[in-house]
Design a protein around this motif. Structure first.
Motif, PDB file in Angstrom:
ATOM      1  N   TYR A  42     -14.538   6.600  -4.521  1.00  0.00           N
ATOM      2  CA  TYR A  42     -12.842   6.554  -3.574  1.00  0.00           C
ATOM      3  C   TYR A  42     -12.240   6.008  -4.787  1.00  0.00           C
ATOM      4  CZ  TYR A  42     -16.246   5.225   0.136  1.00  0.00           C
ATOM      5  OH  TYR A  42     -16.929   5.132   1.332  1.00  0.00           O
ATOM      6  N   ASP A  43     -10.658   6.135  -4.281  1.00  0.00           N
ATOM      7  CA  ASP A  43      -9.134   6.300  -4.791  1.00  0.00           C
ATOM      8  C   ASP A  43      -8.935   5.010  -4.583  1.00  0.00           C
ATOM      9  OD1 ASP A  43      -8.583   9.405  -5.277  1.00  0.00           O
ATOM     10  OD2 ASP A  43      -9.171   9.741  -3.412  1.00  0.00           O
ATOM     11  N   PHE A  68       0.702  -0.675   0.080  1.00  0.00           N
ATOM     12  CA  PHE A  68      -0.095   0.097   0.068  1.00  0.00           C
ATOM     13  C   PHE A  68       0.798   1.323   0.090  1.00  0.00           C
ATOM     14  CE2 PHE A  68      -3.899  -2.503   1.493  1.00  0.00           C
ATOM     15  CZ  PHE A  68      -4.623  -2.491   1.105  1.00  0.00           C
ATOM     16  N   LYS A  69       2.474   1.311   0.854  1.00  0.00           N
ATOM     17  CA  LYS A  69       2.937   2.770   0.561  1.00  0.00           C
ATOM     18  C   LYS A  69       3.494   2.716  -0.551  1.00  0.00           C
ATOM     19  CE  LYS A  69       5.122   2.098   5.095  1.00  0.00           C
ATOM     20  NZ  LYS A  69       5.603   2.582   6.115  1.00  0.00           N
ATOM     21  N   GLN A  70       3.556   2.044  -1.434  1.00  0.00           N
ATOM     22  CA  GLN A  70       3.832   2.235  -2.414  1.00  0.00           C
ATOM     23  C   GLN A  70       2.691   2.325  -3.952  1.00  0.00           C
ATOM     24  OE1 GLN A  70       6.195  -1.179  -4.770  1.00  0.00           O
ATOM     25  NE2 GLN A  70       6.477  -2.402  -2.940  1.00  0.00           N
ATOM     26  N   LEU A  71       1.450   1.917  -3.450  1.00  0.00           N
ATOM     27  CA  LEU A  71       0.160   2.270  -3.906  1.00  0.00           C
ATOM     28  C   LEU A  71      -0.716   3.591  -4.216  1.00  0.00           C
ATOM     29  CD1 LEU A  71      -0.449  -1.909  -5.530  1.00  0.00           C
ATOM     30  CD2 LEU A  71       1.070   0.383  -6.903  1.00  0.00           C
ATOM     31  N   PHE A  72      -0.790   4.047  -3.029  1.00  0.00           N
ATOM     32  CA  PHE A  72      -1.518   4.412  -2.107  1.00  0.00           C
ATOM     33  C   PHE A  72      -1.398   5.999  -2.741  1.00  0.00           C
ATOM     34  CE2 PHE A  72      -3.967   3.376   1.859  1.00  0.00           C
ATOM     35  CZ  PHE A  72      -4.485   1.941   0.913  1.00  0.00           C
ATOM     36  N   PRO A  73      -2.371   6.539  -3.074  1.00  0.00           N
ATOM     37  CA  PRO A  73      -2.447   8.182  -4.031  1.00  0.00           C
ATOM     38  C   PRO A  73      -1.532   9.070  -2.416  1.00  0.00           C
ATOM     39  CG  PRO A  73      -4.701   7.570  -3.324  1.00  0.00           C
ATOM     40  CD  PRO A  73      -3.579   6.366  -3.509  1.00  0.00           C
ATOM     41  N   PRO A  74      -0.562   9.644  -2.284  1.00  0.00           N
ATOM     42  CA  PRO A  74      -0.551  10.894  -1.464  1.00  0.00           C
ATOM     43  C   PRO A  74      -1.868  11.404  -0.198  1.00  0.00           C
ATOM     44  CG  PRO A  74       0.568  11.972  -3.497  1.00  0.00           C
ATOM     45  CD  PRO A  74      -0.995  10.948  -3.755  1.00  0.00           C
ATOM     46  N   SER A  75      -2.993  11.776  -1.337  1.00  0.00           N
ATOM     47  CA  SER A  75      -4.231  12.047  -0.498  1.00  0.00           C
ATOM     48  C   SER A  75      -5.492  11.139  -0.770  1.00  0.00           C
ATOM     49  CB  SER A  75      -4.092  13.431  -0.088  1.00  0.00           C
ATOM     50  OG  SER A  75      -4.446  14.002  -0.870  1.00  0.00           O
ATOM     51  N   GLY A  76      -6.852  11.173   0.007  1.00  0.00           N
ATOM     52  CA  GLY A  76      -7.650  10.306  -0.781  1.00  0.00           C
ATOM     53  C   GLY A  76      -8.507   9.644   0.039  1.00  0.00           C
ATOM     54  N   ASP A  77      -9.501   9.496  -0.750  1.00  0.00           N
ATOM     55  CA  ASP A  77     -10.601   8.485   0.592  1.00  0.00           C
ATOM     56  C   ASP A  77     -10.528   6.511  -0.035  1.00  0.00           C
ATOM     57  OD1 ASP A  77     -11.300  10.827   1.087  1.00  0.00           O
ATOM     58  OD2 ASP A  77     -13.207  10.504   0.155  1.00  0.00           O
ATOM     59  N   VAL A  78     -10.392   6.167   0.853  1.00  0.00           N
ATOM     60  CA  VAL A  78     -10.030   4.166   0.776  1.00  0.00           C
ATOM     61  C   VAL A  78     -11.483   3.417   1.392  1.00  0.00           C
ATOM     62  CG1 VAL A  78      -8.892   2.489   1.253  1.00  0.00           C
ATOM     63  CG2 VAL A  78      -7.671   4.561   0.803  1.00  0.00           C
ATOM     64  N   LEU A  79     -11.936   3.348   0.847  1.00  0.00           N
ATOM     65  CA  LEU A  79     -12.591   1.843   1.622  1.00  0.00           C
ATOM     66  C   LEU A  79     -11.853   0.758   1.873  1.00  0.00           C
ATOM     67  CD1 LEU A  79     -16.078   0.968   1.511  1.00  0.00           C
ATOM     68  CD2 LEU A  79     -16.244   0.816  -0.411  1.00  0.00           C
ATOM     69  N   PHE A 137      -3.060   0.281   8.968  1.00  0.00           N
ATOM     70  CA  PHE A 137      -2.659   1.193   8.580  1.00  0.00           C
ATOM     71  C   PHE A 137      -2.758   3.096   8.144  1.00  0.00           C
ATOM     72  CE2 PHE A 137      -4.323  -2.552   5.344  1.00  0.00           C
ATOM     73  CZ  PHE A 137      -3.256  -3.542   6.143  1.00  0.00           C
ATOM     74  N   ALA A 138      -3.984   3.014   9.152  1.00  0.00           N
ATOM     75  CA  ALA A 138      -4.289   4.878   9.084  1.00  0.00           C
ATOM     76  C   ALA A 138      -3.043   5.261   9.548  1.00  0.00           C
ATOM     77  CB  ALA A 138      -5.901   4.966   9.916  1.00  0.00           C
ATOM     78  N   PRO A 139      -2.259   5.868  10.399  1.00  0.00           N
ATOM     79  CA  PRO A 139      -1.083   6.511  10.542  1.00  0.00           C
ATOM     80  C   PRO A 139      -0.258   6.567   9.904  1.00  0.00           C
ATOM     81  CG  PRO A 139      -1.696   4.307  12.561  1.00  0.00           C
ATOM     82  CD  PRO A 139      -2.723   3.856  11.455  1.00  0.00           C
ATOM     83  N   HIS A 140      -0.195   5.418   8.790  1.00  0.00           N
ATOM     84  CA  HIS A 140       0.762   5.736   7.719  1.00  0.00           C
ATOM     85  C   HIS A 140       0.385   6.439   7.165  1.00  0.00           C
ATOM     86  CE1 HIS A 140       3.688   2.171  10.002  1.00  0.00           C
ATOM     87  NE2 HIS A 140       2.125   1.871   9.926  1.00  0.00           N
ATOM     88  N   PHE A 141      -0.675   7.039   6.674  1.00  0.00           N
ATOM     89  CA  PHE A 141      -1.392   7.585   6.033  1.00  0.00           C
ATOM     90  C   PHE A 141      -2.105   9.100   6.116  1.00  0.00           C
ATOM     91  CE2 PHE A 141      -1.105   3.537   4.789  1.00  0.00           C
ATOM     92  CZ  PHE A 141      -0.096   3.963   2.816  1.00  0.00           C
ATOM     93  N   PRO A 142      -1.717   9.486   6.742  1.00  0.00           N
ATOM     94  CA  PRO A 142      -2.004  10.647   7.808  1.00  0.00           C
ATOM     95  C   PRO A 142      -3.530  11.855   6.327  1.00  0.00           C
ATOM     96  CG  PRO A 142      -0.163  11.009   7.241  1.00  0.00           C
ATOM     97  CD  PRO A 142      -0.242   9.822   7.071  1.00  0.00           C
ATOM     98  N   HIS A 143      -3.113  11.644   5.776  1.00  0.00           N
ATOM     99  CA  HIS A 143      -3.383  12.359   4.686  1.00  0.00           C
ATOM    100  C   HIS A 143      -4.564  11.953   4.399  1.00  0.00           C
ATOM    101  CE1 HIS A 143      -1.254  15.801   5.292  1.00  0.00           C
ATOM    102  NE2 HIS A 143       0.179  14.954   5.033  1.00  0.00           N
TER     103      HIS A 143
END
Length: 219
Positions: free
Chosen positions: A112-113, A32-43, A56-62
């Motif tokens: 969702y992104d 997920f660190k490689q694929l997630f966008p810098p910010s957005g919404d995840v379901l 996962f949430a604390p690793h992607f604050p935005h």
């Protein structure tokens, strides 16, 4: 999906599921660190106890994370874990039954992104793939992706003896619905709804991460 439980207890709040989630969460996070966008919404579909989404949430604050499940009985556990972890970017869980379209999210209200599901398919009928793909086709943004993690067969074959043993164990508990599904069957369900398999990543302990995106239209 039925309420039958395996003797290894695959109920979302069991100690076995908690152990399994903690074993696989870091390899999934690395992807997920490689694929997630810098910010957005995840379901997340089939959130269960919330152990993954709250890890996962604390690793992607935005990024804002939306947990969901068909079993409202797990919502208290998700909320408690969210509170204990102080994850302000994890929203309140919502009810989504993958077999009931009336419970699915409305694209007019939110898109969702990323959508992801972890260790769902081996404890569900293959028909659940249709619901997952329809939801993704409905509410993914055009550039978004769907990620599915778990053990799968490939082209009708087991990828490891341990997966074959696990499959037999699952089918002994629920022969009609449980058991390892084949990547090709999941891929077929995706194509039926305009999605294509873009990556098939091999992860530790003989699991896969399957990444799907929208099929590109030809000009």
């Amino acid at each position: 999906m039925t309420g039958v439980r395996s003797f290894i207890d695959l109920y979302p709040l069991s100690s076995y599921v908690d152990w399994a989630a903690k074993r696989n969460r870091d390899p999934i996070l690395d992807v997920f660190k490689q694929l997630f966008p810098p910010s957005g919404d995840v379901l997340e579909l089939a959130t269960g106890s919330g152990v993954h989404i709250n890890y996962f949430a604390p690793h992607f604050p935005h990024i804002r994370f939306q947990p969901s499940d068909y079993d409202k009985g797990v919502f208290a556990a998700v909320r408690q874990m969210q509170a204990d972890s102080a994850n302000a970017n994890v929203w309140d869980p919502v009810h989504i039954d993958l077999t009931r379209p009336e419970s699915w999210p409305d694209a007019k209200l939110h898109r969702y992104d990323v959508i992801f599901a972890i260790n769902l398919f081996q404890v569900a009928p293959i028909s659940v793939a249709d619901g997952v793909m329809q939801i993704a086709a409905r509410v993914l943004k055009n550039t978004g992706f769907l990620a599915i993690y778990g053990p799968f067969n490939v082209d009708g074959k087991y990828t490891a003896p341990s997966n074959e043993a696990f499959d037999q164990e699952l089918r002994a508990s629920n022969a009609l619905e449980w058991g390892l599904k084949d990547v090709r069957d999941v891929e077929k369900a995706a194509r039926n709804h305009g999605l294509v398999l873009t990556q098939q990543l091999a992860l530790p302990a003989n699991n896969f991460m399957l990444i799907f995106g929208r099929a590109q239209s030809r000009s």
